[in-house]
Scaffold this active site. Structure first.
Site, PDB file in Angstrom:
ATOM      1  N   PRO A   2      28.292 -11.134 -16.710  1.00  0.00           N
ATOM      2  CA  PRO A   2      28.622 -12.473 -17.175  1.00  0.00           C
ATOM      3  C   PRO A   2      30.054 -12.926 -16.946  1.00  0.00           C
ATOM      4  O   PRO A   2      30.998 -12.233 -17.292  1.00  0.00           O
ATOM      5  CB  PRO A   2      28.350 -12.400 -18.685  1.00  0.00           C
ATOM      6  N   GLU A   3      30.206 -14.131 -16.411  1.00  0.00           N
ATOM      7  CA  GLU A   3      31.476 -14.857 -16.465  1.00  0.00           C
ATOM      8  C   GLU A   3      31.154 -16.096 -17.294  1.00  0.00           C
ATOM      9  O   GLU A   3      30.042 -16.216 -17.827  1.00  0.00           O
ATOM     10  CB  GLU A   3      31.988 -15.184 -15.058  1.00  0.00           C
ATOM     11  N   LYS A  52      33.927 -16.962 -22.776  1.00  0.00           N
ATOM     12  CA  LYS A  52      32.848 -15.983 -22.648  1.00  0.00           C
ATOM     13  C   LYS A  52      32.238 -15.631 -24.010  1.00  0.00           C
ATOM     14  O   LYS A  52      31.465 -14.680 -24.114  1.00  0.00           O
ATOM     15  CB  LYS A  52      33.369 -14.711 -21.960  1.00  0.00           C
ATOM     16  N   ARG A 250      40.744  -3.676 -11.988  1.00  0.00           N
ATOM     17  CA  ARG A 250      39.587  -4.399 -11.454  1.00  0.00           C
ATOM     18  C   ARG A 250      39.797  -4.543  -9.967  1.00  0.00           C
ATOM     19  O   ARG A 250      40.920  -4.683  -9.498  1.00  0.00           O
ATOM     20  CB  ARG A 250      39.479  -5.799 -12.081  1.00  0.00           C
TER      21      ARG A 250
END
Length: 262
Positions: A2-3, A52, A250
């Site tokens: 999810p973003e 989010k 990341r």
DNA sequence: TTGATTGTTACCGG
DNA sequence: TCCGGTAACAATCA
């Protein structure tokens, strides 16, 4: 998975499926059982997305806060209920739909002061009509931190994750390691507008699409064909090699021809 | 079984 | 205070 687009899409869909109904709320895995008891049988008034984060507001009950994290997922199906699949933390049973939540980073009941604290620590969300981009600009303009970290910092701007981060910076021809303070006002405005457009397209398409596609073609494309440089080897613009590196643990991607270092 | 993953938080050192 | 690095945690799939 999810973003921000996933979260807003979930809020939109779930509002349609179960809002306004009195829900049976259970915790098949048991880990949320005690809290589920406090909202079981209450009417769900609204489902709202902030970056989010999701907030489920119930009548005469605490608010449920959900954050999907890296692995969280919702699955839904029509009644009658089927067996829960995997570790279902919480199940919402409405009159027409069953909604299961697996693997969330956060799933907790909050009282108003805690909600105020949560909303106070996240930056403006480009998908929200009440978002104030000035707050994000002020943070970026006075920061020496790289823009690739800043736009993914949920306290600066809420909703952008690793894929949108990569794609927005490529589209804006900004190197991820450019210090925030080095961006012009014009560059920030274009970045914000692009984030808003791309996230909104993501909600509409229910998938991340950062390339230009014919209308309605997105569903027929493959995952890789919907992004420009994320997890790609070559730049679609100059055909040069995409450099891979790490930013805050990341994976990051950059075309140093199209996004020259400052 | 191992590794990778579209995320967040706490903590620490400079 | 800010910034960058680390670890821990979440669940599933190839």
């Amino acid at each position: 998975m999810p973003e921000g687009h996933t979260i807003h899409r979930a809020a939109r869909d779930q509002t349609r499926w179960i809002a306004g109904e009195t829900l049976a709320i259970s915790s098949p895995q048991g880990r949320f059982a005690e809290q589920a008891g406090q909202i079981d049988g209450r009417r769900l008034d609204t489902v709202e997305a902030y970056g989010k984060h999701l907030l489920y507001r119930f009548e005469n009950a605490p608010t449920l806060h959900v954050h999907l994290g890296l692995f969280g997922r919702f699955t839904h199906h029509k009644v009658p209920a089927r067996e829960p699949r995997g570790a279902v933390r919480v199940r919402f049973s409405g009159s027409r739909f069953i909604l299961d939540l697996n693997g969330p980073n956060a799933c907790e009941l909050l009282e108003p002061p805690q909600i105020a604290h949560l909303l106070g620590r996240i930056g403006p969300d480009p998908l929200r009509a009440d978002a104030d981009p000035e707050r994000a600009y002020r943070r970026i303009a006075k920061s020496k931190a790289p823009i690739g970290l800043l736009i993914m910092d949920q306290a600066v701007m809420a909703g952008v994750g690793n894929i949108y981060r990569t794609e927005i910076l490529w589209r804006q021809r900004l190197h991820p390691e450019t210090p925030g303070a080095a961006l012009s006002r014009q560059a920030f405005d274009a970045l914000w507008a692009d984030a808003k457009d791309l996230l909104a397209l993501g909600v509409k398409s229910n998938m991340i699409v950062t390339v230009d596609l014919e209308r309605g073609r997105a569903a027929k494309t493959k995952y890789r064909e919907r992004t420009n440089i994320f997890a790609h080897e070559c730049c679609p613009s100059c055909a040069g090699a995409i450099r891979r590196f790490e930013m805050a643990a990341r994976r990051a991607f950059v075309c140093e021809t199209c996004q020259p270092p400052v």
